[in-house]
Design a protein around this motif. Structure first.
Motif, PDB file in Angstrom:
ATOM      1  N   ARG A  20       1.232  13.218  -2.597  1.00 48.71           N
ATOM      2  CA  ARG A  20       0.430  12.003  -2.745  1.00 48.71           C
ATOM      3  C   ARG A  20       0.302  11.617  -4.222  1.00 48.71           C
ATOM      4  NH1 ARG A  20      -4.123  10.054   1.357  1.00 48.71           N
ATOM      5  NH2 ARG A  20      -5.229   8.554   0.086  1.00 48.71           N
ATOM      6  N   THR A  51      15.582   8.853   4.381  1.00 49.78           N
ATOM      7  CA  THR A  51      15.109   8.056   3.244  1.00 49.78           C
ATOM      8  C   THR A  51      16.023   6.892   2.887  1.00 49.78           C
ATOM      9  OG1 THR A  51      13.967  10.016   2.480  1.00 49.78           O
ATOM     10  CG2 THR A  51      14.133   8.204   0.924  1.00 49.78           C
ATOM     11  N   ARG A  71       4.207  16.613   2.474  1.00 51.41           N
ATOM     12  CA  ARG A  71       4.337  15.336   1.755  1.00 51.41           C
ATOM     13  C   ARG A  71       3.567  15.442   0.440  1.00 51.41           C
ATOM     14  NH1 ARG A  71      -0.028  12.068   5.183  1.00 51.41           N
ATOM     15  NH2 ARG A  71      -1.354  13.835   5.618  1.00 51.41           N
ATOM     16  N   GLY A 110      12.506  19.426   8.713  1.00 51.03           N
ATOM     17  CA  GLY A 110      13.065  18.656   7.609  1.00 51.03           C
ATOM     18  C   GLY A 110      12.022  17.953   6.758  1.00 51.03           C
ATOM     19  N   GLY A 144       5.650   5.162  -2.597  1.00 49.74           N
ATOM     20  CA  GLY A 144       6.777   6.064  -2.336  1.00 49.74           C
ATOM     21  C   GLY A 144       8.062   5.252  -2.406  1.00 49.74           C
ATOM     22  N   THR A 161       9.367  11.816  -2.523  1.00 46.85           N
ATOM     23  CA  THR A 161      10.612  12.020  -3.286  1.00 46.85           C
ATOM     24  C   THR A 161      10.356  12.894  -4.509  1.00 46.85           C
ATOM     25  OG1 THR A 161      10.363   9.979  -4.583  1.00 46.85           O
ATOM     26  CG2 THR A 161      11.705   9.846  -2.566  1.00 46.85           C
ATOM     27  N   GLY A 212       5.800   7.792  -6.275  1.00 48.54           N
ATOM     28  CA  GLY A 212       7.088   8.385  -5.903  1.00 48.54           C
ATOM     29  C   GLY A 212       6.992   9.091  -4.553  1.00 48.54           C
ATOM     30  N   ILE A 231       0.864  -1.190   0.000  1.00 48.13           N
ATOM     31  CA  ILE A 231       0.000   0.000   0.000  1.00 48.13           C
ATOM     32  C   ILE A 231       0.895   1.233   0.000  1.00 48.13           C
ATOM     33  CG2 ILE A 231      -1.894   1.166   1.175  1.00 48.13           C
ATOM     34  CD1 ILE A 231      -2.359  -1.526   2.685  1.00 48.13           C
ATOM     35  N   TRP A 289      11.781  15.903  -2.695  1.00 46.49           N
ATOM     36  CA  TRP A 289      12.782  15.820  -1.624  1.00 46.49           C
ATOM     37  C   TRP A 289      14.064  16.531  -2.039  1.00 46.49           C
ATOM     38  CZ3 TRP A 289      16.323  11.120  -0.472  1.00 46.49           C
ATOM     39  CH2 TRP A 289      16.793  10.532  -1.623  1.00 46.49           C
ATOM     40  N   THR A 341       2.699   3.888   3.446  1.00 44.29           N
ATOM     41  CA  THR A 341       2.075   5.150   3.030  1.00 44.29           C
ATOM     42  C   THR A 341       2.715   6.366   3.701  1.00 44.29           C
ATOM     43  OG1 THR A 341       0.381   4.709   4.699  1.00 44.29           O
ATOM     44  CG2 THR A 341      -0.164   4.132   2.449  1.00 44.29           C
ATOM     45  N   TRP A 387      19.250  14.650   0.248  1.00 39.92           N
ATOM     46  CA  TRP A 387      20.348  14.538   1.220  1.00 39.92           C
ATOM     47  C   TRP A 387      20.341  13.127   1.821  1.00 39.92           C
ATOM     48  CZ3 TRP A 387      22.830  19.207   3.556  1.00 39.92           C
ATOM     49  CH2 TRP A 387      22.431  20.386   2.931  1.00 39.92           C
TER      50      TRP A 387
HETATM   51  C1  FAD Z   1      10.281  19.016   1.016  1.00 41.06           C
HETATM   52  C2  FAD Z   1      10.874  17.703   1.450  1.00 41.06           C
HETATM   53  C3  FAD Z   1      12.245  17.515   1.403  1.00 41.06           C
HETATM   54  C4  FAD Z   1      12.805  16.292   1.822  1.00 41.06           C
HETATM   55  N1  FAD Z   1      14.156  16.128   1.741  1.00 41.06           N
HETATM   56  C5  FAD Z   1      14.706  14.962   2.130  1.00 41.06           C
HETATM   57  C6  FAD Z   1      16.116  14.750   2.023  1.00 41.06           C
HETATM   58  O1  FAD Z   1      16.859  15.619   1.533  1.00 41.06           O
HETATM   59  N2  FAD Z   1      16.613  13.561   2.464  1.00 41.06           N
HETATM   60  C7  FAD Z   1      15.820  12.584   2.984  1.00 41.06           C
HETATM   61  O2  FAD Z   1      16.341  11.540   3.373  1.00 41.06           O
HETATM   62  N3  FAD Z   1      14.480  12.752   3.068  1.00 41.06           N
HETATM   63  C8  FAD Z   1      13.908  13.911   2.650  1.00 41.06           C
HETATM   64  N4  FAD Z   1      12.547  14.069   2.717  1.00 41.06           N
HETATM   65  C9  FAD Z   1      11.730  12.973   3.281  1.00 41.06           C
HETATM   66  C10 FAD Z   1      11.423  11.907   2.224  1.00 41.06           C
HETATM   67  O3  FAD Z   1      10.741  12.440   1.147  1.00 41.06           O
HETATM   68  C11 FAD Z   1      10.640  10.793   2.917  1.00 41.06           C
HETATM   69  O4  FAD Z   1      11.468  10.227   3.923  1.00 41.06           O
HETATM   70  C12 FAD Z   1      10.223   9.662   1.986  1.00 41.06           C
HETATM   71  O5  FAD Z   1       9.567  10.130   0.841  1.00 41.06           O
HETATM   72  C13 FAD Z   1       9.298   8.702   2.738  1.00 41.06           C
HETATM   73  O6  FAD Z   1       9.080   7.587   1.920  1.00 41.06           O
HETATM   74  P1  FAD Z   1       7.806   6.619   2.097  1.00 41.06           P
HETATM   75  O7  FAD Z   1       7.777   5.737   0.916  1.00 41.06           O
HETATM   76  O8  FAD Z   1       7.837   6.025   3.431  1.00 41.06           O
HETATM   77  O9  FAD Z   1       6.544   7.598   2.098  1.00 41.06           O
HETATM   78  P2  FAD Z   1       6.022   8.643   1.012  1.00 41.06           P
HETATM   79  O10 FAD Z   1       7.123   9.214   0.222  1.00 41.06           O
HETATM   80  O11 FAD Z   1       5.147   9.569   1.779  1.00 41.06           O
HETATM   81  O12 FAD Z   1       5.137   7.766   0.044  1.00 41.06           O
HETATM   82  C14 FAD Z   1       3.886   7.266   0.440  1.00 41.06           C
HETATM   83  C15 FAD Z   1       3.087   6.874  -0.799  1.00 41.06           C
HETATM   84  O13 FAD Z   1       1.851   6.303  -0.383  1.00 41.06           O
HETATM   85  C16 FAD Z   1       0.784   6.827  -1.154  1.00 41.06           C
HETATM   86  N5  FAD Z   1      -0.421   6.767  -0.310  1.00 41.06           N
HETATM   87  C17 FAD Z   1      -0.700   7.528   0.771  1.00 41.06           C
HETATM   88  N6  FAD Z   1      -1.865   7.150   1.322  1.00 41.06           N
HETATM   89  C18 FAD Z   1      -2.338   6.134   0.559  1.00 41.06           C
HETATM   90  C19 FAD Z   1      -3.495   5.314   0.628  1.00 41.06           C
HETATM   91  N7  FAD Z   1      -4.402   5.467   1.600  1.00 41.06           N
HETATM   92  N8  FAD Z   1      -3.673   4.360  -0.308  1.00 41.06           N
HETATM   93  C20 FAD Z   1      -2.760   4.155  -1.301  1.00 41.06           C
HETATM   94  N9  FAD Z   1      -1.638   4.924  -1.402  1.00 41.06           N
HETATM   95  C21 FAD Z   1      -1.430   5.888  -0.480  1.00 41.06           C
HETATM   96  C22 FAD Z   1       1.229   8.231  -1.480  1.00 41.06           C
HETATM   97  O14 FAD Z   1       0.567   8.737  -2.624  1.00 41.06           O
HETATM   98  C23 FAD Z   1       2.731   8.048  -1.694  1.00 41.06           C
HETATM   99  O15 FAD Z   1       3.040   7.734  -3.025  1.00 41.06           O
HETATM  100  C24 FAD Z   1      11.956  15.264   2.298  1.00 41.06           C
HETATM  101  C25 FAD Z   1      10.572  15.457   2.335  1.00 41.06           C
HETATM  102  C26 FAD Z   1      10.028  16.655   1.905  1.00 41.06           C
HETATM  103  C27 FAD Z   1       8.554  16.825   1.944  1.00 41.06           C
END
Ligand code: FAD
Length: 501
Positions: free
Chosen positions: A79, A482, A77, A435, A26, A85, A82, A23, A88, A236, A91
């Motif tokens: 939605r 990340t 965040r 962050g 990302g 990211t 990807g 689910i 992001w 998610t 870093w």
């Molecule tokens: C502006 C910004 C800068 C950042 N810079 C850095 C950096 O430089 N270095 C670093 O390490 N980290 C950075 N981050 C953090 C990094 O983006 C996150 O750590 C990473 O994206 C988290 O990955 P994830 O897959 O756990 O979640 P997410 O990236 O949040 O992905 C979750 C996915 O689930 C989907 N989803 C959500 N709810 C549902 C649902 N109910 N049903 C189906 N799909 C759903 C979403 O659409 C999304 O695609 C940054 C974040 C932001 C916002």
């Protein structure tokens, strides 16, 4: 090439039955799917968004924030495929040993395993985020040709390094956007279907509350159907994973995995105060790799002033990564202080340069920094979230101790000096940003009374429901999450291969 599926085309009332449902698409969900390619598992990755930003889908993320100012929940965040990211900064830096340890001075600290457990996964995670070879502290031995390291002598702060994700072949030199970068690879995986526009709105348990029975799926166009997998992984993001568990409260009234009232608690991010101190270097300027991203043999990096694990242990401080920001002009008081200090030290400060320091620092785990459901609903009928955001004086003083240590080292090395620019809580809060590194809301612990998930990311008490992502981090470290959460997800992939294939 096969295409992604579209949930809007699935007939109402359908039941899909993959072996494994992932689910969220990302970096966690995509890394898991890539790692399970060509296994015997029939996998369905369910992604709420599409390939692009859409305001109506993004609005599903809106919520409320109370307490100290935080980034609005629909801005912190993204939605669509990807996930975050798509915006992001790229870093990267691995967590260090102490980040996994239980420390008596840090209540609620400690992972269920040490850094060595994640070590084998770091180089592969590093490849997926498209940073350079897995070399961090040891870069100190290679950068000399670009200018010497800041002289700090022995002490609690040392020059360490970030690396940066670099999206292969991207003309704009952006960090890797996992959706666009890996779309073609995902389409080529024979045992995987990726379904876009598929919002999971409920984790439905069997009546005995010991297994997941099915997932409720809804589209913004009004379709409703079910996915009934053998097992599912919620990936998610740390905020939405907590929301999905809490909102799935039909069988377990407090929410899935929330029998000990832990889901959504311990939310964390890295505090990023600006202009925390002024750093004066007595002799000339710092090498540019302290102030901006530089490239060495194709590897993109930048130096940071890190608190060492030894210092963190002995001084009982949390992690921090101090960055050197822009040069600043010293005022008359500052100039006089430099003249006086350098003359006492017998150092030549005629070519002194001054810089503003920035930082990302770790917060103490706090059960009251938490996400809860509200009575407000989104377009799919899911309750929206409220974030109660806190930061304690101990969080600030912990970092202040590290800055004082840096100042002490500069004086002992006779290489420079430091002026602290923030002392009161109001000072610290006035220059504070975040962050967007969401962590901690579904923490791991071997004991179900202290963690939502076990050491494998399985929700305590539920045989076939797993979590992925930095919501699992029980303590956070100062490193960007990340690359670390991708490493943790690759470990989950190995575990799933063991128990499911
Ligand atoms: C502006 C910004 C800068 C950042 N810079 C850095 C950096 O430089 N270095 C670093 O390490 N980290 C950075 N981050 C953090 C990094 O983006 C996150 O750590 C990473 O994206 C988290 O990955 P994830 O897959 O756990 O979640 P997410 O990236 O949040 O992905 C979750 C996915 O689930 C989907 N989803 C959500 N709810 C549902 C649902 N109910 N049903 C189906 N799909 C759903 C979403 O659409 C999304 O695609 C940054 C974040 C932001 C916002």
């Amino acid at each position: 090439m096969p295409q992604f599926l579209d949930a809007r085309a699935v007939p109402d009332g359908s039941v899909l039955s993959p072996d494994l449902a992932i689910i969220g698409g990302g970096p966690a969900g995509i890394s898991l799917a890539l790692a399970l390619a060509n296994s015997n598992l029939k996998i369905l990755l369910l992604e709420s968004g599409s390939m692009h930003f859409n305001a109506q889908t993004q609005n599903l993320y809106a919520g409320n924030e109370v307490g100290i100012p935080y980034v609005p929940l629909d801005e912190t965040r993204l939605r669509y495929l990807g996930g975050s990211t798509n915006h992001w900064g790229g870093w990267c830096r691995p967590l260090t040993e102490i980040d996994f340890e239980r420390r008596s001075s840090v209540p609620y600290s400690g992972w269920p395993f040490g850094r060595a457990t994640l070590e084998p996964y770091f180089p592969r995670a590093q490849k997926l985020v498209e940073a350079g070879p897995f070399v961090y502290d040891a870069l100190a031995d290679s950068v000399g040709g670009m200018g010497p390291l800041l002289e700090l002598g022995l002490g609690g702060v040392y020059s360490s390094f970030f690396q940066f994700s670099q999206w292969a072949g991207n003309p704009e030199h952006l960090p890797t956007h996992f959706g666009e970068r890996y779309a073609a690879d995902l389409k080529r995986i024979p045992n995987l279907d990726v379904m876009l526009y598929a919002n999971v709105t409920g984790l439905r348990l069997a009546a005995n509350a010991a297994t997941l029975d099915h997932l409720d799926i809804a589209t913004l166009s009004g379709r409703r159907f079910r996915v009934q997998p053998h097992a599912a992984v919620v990936a998610t993001g740390a905020i939405e994973s907590a929301r999905l568990l809490l909102a799935s409260n039909d069988v377990m009234a407090s929410g899935v995995g929330n029998q000990h009232d832990l889901v959504g608690r311990f939310f964390a991010d890295h505090a990023i105060p600006r202009n925390t101190a002024t750093l004066v270097i007595f002799r000339g300027a710092l090498p540019t790799y302290y102030t901006r991203t530089e490239v060495l043999s194709g590897l993109h990096f930048r130096a940071t002033l890190a608190a060492s694990d030894t210092f963190k242990r002995s001084a009982k401080v949390l992690g921090s990564l101090t960055t050197v920001e822009q040069t600043v002009a010293l005022d008359a008081v500052g100039t006089a202080a430099v003249t006086q200090t350098s003359s006492i030290l017998g150092a030549d400060a005629s070519g002194a340069s001054a810089y503003a320091l920035g930082c990302g620092f770790e917060l103490h785990p706090d059960p009251n920094r938490r996400l809860t459901l509200t009575s407000e609903r989104d377009a799919l009928g899911m309750p929206r979230l409220k974030l109660s955001m806190t930061i304690s004086d101990a969080d600030f003083t912990s970092y202040e101790r590290t800055l004082k240590e840096l100042g002490r080292q500069l004086l002992v090395a006779r290489s420079g000096m430091l002026r602290l620019n923030r002392t009161t809580r109001a000072d610290w809060l006035s220059g504070l940003s975040w962050g967007n590194h969401h962590m901690g809301t579904t923490r791991m612990h071997v004991d179900a009374r202290q963690g939502v998930a076990d050491a494998n990311g399985r929700v305590h008490g539920i045989a076939n429901l797993f979590l992925a992502g930095s919501g699992l981090f029980p303590t956070y470290g100062a490193s960007n999450p990340t690359m670390n959460l991708v490493a943790l997800t690759l470990r989950l992939a190995d575990h799933l291969k063991e128990v499911m294939v």
